[in-house]
Design a protein around this motif. Structure first.
Motif, mmCIF file in Angstrom:
data_model
loop_
_atom_site.group_PDB
_atom_site.id
_atom_site.type_symbol
_atom_site.label_atom_id
_atom_site.label_comp_id
_atom_site.label_asym_id
_atom_site.label_seq_id
_atom_site.Cartn_x
_atom_site.Cartn_y
_atom_site.Cartn_z
ATOM 1 N N ASP A 95 21.386 -28.244 82.250
ATOM 2 C CA ASP A 95 22.673 -27.559 82.351
ATOM 3 C C ASP A 95 22.548 -26.438 83.377
ATOM 4 O O ASP A 95 21.615 -25.628 83.310
ATOM 5 C CB ASP A 95 23.050 -26.977 80.982
ATOM 6 N N ARG A 96 23.472 -26.407 84.333
ATOM 7 C CA ARG A 96 23.473 -25.296 85.284
ATOM 8 C C ARG A 96 23.975 -24.045 84.570
ATOM 9 O O ARG A 96 24.974 -24.080 83.846
ATOM 10 C CB ARG A 96 24.351 -25.612 86.490
ATOM 11 N N LEU A 97 23.287 -22.934 84.779
ATOM 12 C CA LEU A 97 23.558 -21.719 84.022
ATOM 13 C C LEU A 97 24.419 -20.728 84.788
ATOM 14 O O LEU A 97 24.260 -20.548 86.004
ATOM 15 C CB LEU A 97 22.239 -21.030 83.653
ATOM 16 N N THR A 98 25.308 -20.068 84.059
ATOM 17 C CA THR A 98 26.001 -18.904 84.603
ATOM 18 C C THR A 98 25.050 -17.715 84.529
ATOM 19 O O THR A 98 24.022 -17.759 83.834
ATOM 20 C CB THR A 98 27.259 -18.583 83.791
ATOM 21 N N ILE A 99 25.387 -16.632 85.200
ATOM 22 C CA ILE A 99 24.504 -15.467 85.152
ATOM 23 C C ILE A 99 24.428 -14.900 83.739
ATOM 24 O O ILE A 99 23.371 -14.434 83.303
ATOM 25 C CB ILE A 99 24.929 -14.380 86.160
ATOM 26 N N ASP A 100 25.527 -14.970 82.978
ATOM 27 C CA ASP A 100 25.497 -14.469 81.598
ATOM 28 C C ASP A 100 24.520 -15.283 80.750
ATOM 29 O O ASP A 100 23.767 -14.722 79.947
ATOM 30 C CB ASP A 100 26.899 -14.533 80.988
ATOM 31 N N GLU A 101 24.534 -16.605 80.932
ATOM 32 C CA GLU A 101 23.633 -17.472 80.172
ATOM 33 C C GLU A 101 22.183 -17.268 80.601
ATOM 34 O O GLU A 101 21.271 -17.184 79.767
ATOM 35 C CB GLU A 101 24.037 -18.936 80.369
ATOM 36 N N PHE A 102 21.977 -17.170 81.901
ATOM 37 C CA PHE A 102 20.632 -17.009 82.453
ATOM 38 C C PHE A 102 19.987 -15.712 81.963
ATOM 39 O O PHE A 102 18.864 -15.708 81.450
ATOM 40 C CB PHE A 102 20.734 -17.016 83.980
ATOM 41 N N MET A 103 20.713 -14.620 82.084
ATOM 42 C CA MET A 103 20.143 -13.327 81.715
ATOM 43 C C MET A 103 19.962 -13.204 80.203
ATOM 44 O O MET A 103 18.990 -12.599 79.731
ATOM 45 C CB MET A 103 21.013 -12.202 82.259
ATOM 46 N N ALA A 104 20.877 -13.790 79.433
ATOM 47 C CA ALA A 104 20.723 -13.753 77.974
ATOM 48 C C ALA A 104 19.484 -14.528 77.541
ATOM 49 O O ALA A 104 18.745 -14.089 76.649
ATOM 50 C CB ALA A 104 21.966 -14.313 77.297
ATOM 51 N N ARG A 105 19.252 -15.700 78.162
ATOM 52 C CA ARG A 105 18.056 -16.479 77.832
ATOM 53 C C ARG A 105 16.798 -15.653 78.056
ATOM 54 O O ARG A 105 15.859 -15.664 77.250
ATOM 55 C CB ARG A 105 17.989 -17.737 78.709
#
Length: 548
Positions: free
Chosen positions: A417-427
């Motif tokens: 899944d390509r990540l948004t910046i919100d998803e990336f940073m939360a991970r």
């Protein structure tokens, strides 16, 4: 009596006495050393500077022991991404691995043409058999010094040293130290970031089976974020910004300053891709399109020897390497792991040095490489892949085009899944591992007070994972060390395309083996590298569309 592990499936020889930090194991490879500590020390203090007088006491105890114990003490300087690092130790095991792992000062100069500093930038002191000290690890940021007592486990020493080097590089030069691995394909770099046990090494070596690939790094990389000048003539990574002769930003702080002051009259001082000093004004730089370049950290890789399960060819180098914590295996282990041993044996049989072993010895040797999941060896990657397919110059940059945050969660059906910046940073902020623990940015060895950072992160996670990055941005009380880390990961996201990769293809009932799952996962990674769509998302029932 030997120390039994995992219901007697493998054992370690007992210590010769109650205080020995290391001792010989049953022979395998060039040497096999058993360490009392096989993971993180009981005491792991990264906040030494907060206790007045503690650092002075630790160093005084260490050097008094060196002066009075009569034990042989070794000292050796290496260069890690341009910084000179000195190790002082009475451990034959640690000094051997230290010399194998890094570029010595003369090697660094010969390969890069750069002369290292005359004095150390970072110091590590690692001493065993000190009765007045507990088994412990300490770090002083103010003094750029790591002190270890009564442990010979190289993994923690290496990681803490890299963390200390990383802090200095981040603050002074804006260079990002990442627990990750890089491979390039067709000149495009893929950076894997992952907790242990999710397939980082498997993905790194697996991609090398594709054409036009080059091996870069296995465990740790240094990333420089760079801008092109608008005329395209320069690419360089900023380190300092001067305005009216005064320094207004340094290191990781330069990126946000440039975004907020792109038309200011100032001088940006940095390093080009050839590592020479370059200057420019903010208005000359294409601030909206940063790029990320990875650099290797290790000369020879300190690696888990269980790699042989998926890549048997590594065994040829392991057989010549010094090993750390290679156990003895029981008949029950050999029986339970017969299929895996059979598969590796087919690749090694009748080839030196394994051709001189009888069948039982060969099978036990193979089993000992992977019985304990933290058995380590030093791997010269140029013995596995041709030299032209390996980055051997530590200052040769690899452009990073894609980042894979790898996980293994069989409760989810999404594979990539390509990540948004919100998803990336939360991970990265949560850093959840397969065991359920949390490691900020999947790096448990950062040279920071990670306990206080975690406590702060928990407060924004409680408001919802999907809101974490926005809450982080609004917060005024975030720890500065965390801001340092996340600011550079923000730059990584701006410079690349980020994906979530869930290594669960064995969940597909049509997949008949682990090897098939690995090969299909590699094809998914290649497809992601070539992708330009924002809606790149495939589940376990859809991923075969990517395989063609």
């Amino acid at each position: 009596m030997a120390i039994a592990e995992k219901k007697d499936l493998f054992t370690f020889p007992p210590a010769p006495d109650a205080t020995a930090p290391e001792w010989p194991g049953t022979p395998i490879g060039a040497k096999n050393t058993i360490t009392r500590t096989k993971g993180r020390t009981a005491v792991a203090n990264k906040t030494v500077d907060a206790t007045p007088g503690l650092f002075k006491r630790l160093l005084a105890n260490a050097f008094q022991h060196v002066a009075t114990s009569g034990q042989t003490t070794y000292s050796h300087d290496v260069v890690i991404h341009g910084l000179r690092v000195r190790a002082i130790t009475n451990s034959e095991h640690l000094i051997g691995y230290w010399k194998d792992n890094w570029y010595g000062t003369d090697e660094w100069f010969r390969i890069t043409g750069q002369k290292p500093a005359d004095t150390p930038d970072v110091l590590v002191v690692a001493l065993g058999r000190i009765p007045s000290e507990a088994e412990a690890a300490y770090y002083s940021r103010q003094n750029d010094t790591v002190v270890f007592f009564n442990t010979s486990y190289y993994g923690q020493l290496k990681s803490w040293v890299l963390g200390a080097v990383g802090r200095k590089l981040a603050v002074d030069y804006g260079i990002h130290s990442i627990h990750g691995a890089v491979v390039t394909k067709d000149g495009k770099g893929i950076l894997y970031i992952a907790p242990t046990g999710t397939g980082k090494s498997t993905s790194t070596y697996g991609l090398m089976e594709f054409p036009n690939t080059r091996f870069h790094s296995d465990d740790w990389v240094y990333v420089r974020y760079a801008y092109r000048t608008k005329d395209g003539k320069k690419v360089f990574s900023p380190a300092r910004i001067l305005q009216d002769g005064e320094e207004v930003a340094r290191g990781y702080r330069t990126y946000k300053w440039l975004e907020d002051n792109r038309n200011k009259d100032a001088t940006v001082i940095g390093r080009g891709l050839d590592d020479r000093e370059v200057t420019a004004s903010p208005s000359e730089l294409d601030i909206d399109h940063p790029e990320a370049y990875a650099y290797t950290s290790e000369k020879v890789f300190y690696i888990r020897s269980n790699l042989v399960e998926n890549f048997p060819v590594a065994a040829f180098d392991f057989a010549r390497s010094r090993l750390e914590n290679a156990p003895d295996v029981t008949p029950e282990f050999l029986l339970q792991n017969k299929a895996s041993i059979d598969a590796v044996e087919l690749q090694l049989r009748r080839k030196p040095p394994f051709d001189k072993m009888d069948n039982q010895h060969l099978r036990e040797t193979i089993a000992r490489f992977f019985a304990f999941d933290n058995t380590r060896a030093m791997l010269d990657i140029t013995t596995v892949f041709p030299k032209e397919r390996v980055f051997t110059n530590p200052l040769e940059p690899a452009r990073i085009n894609a980042v894979m945050l790898i996980k293994r969660n069989f409760d989810e059906d999404v594979v990539v899944d390509r990540l948004t910046i919100d998803e990336f940073m939360a991970r990265l902020l949560v850093g959840r591992t397969p065991s359920g623990t949390k490691e900020i940015v999947y790096n448990n060895y950062r040279a920071v007070d990670d306990k206080s950072e975690r406590a702060w992160i928990d407060t924004i996670e409680a408001k919802g994972v999907e809101r974490m990055w926005s809450e982080y941005g609004k917060a005024k009380d975030r720890p500065e060390t965390l801001h340092e880390e996340m600011e550079m990961f923000r730059m990584l996201y701006r410079s690349t395309t980020a994906y979530d990769l869930n290594t669960i293809l064995q969940k597909d009932p049509t997949v008949t083996s682990k090897m098939e799952a690995v090969r299909s996962t590699m094809r998914i990674i290649v497809a992601a590298l070539e992708n330009s769509r924002d809606d790149f998302r495939y589940t376990i029932s859809e991923y075969r569309k990517l395989l063609g």
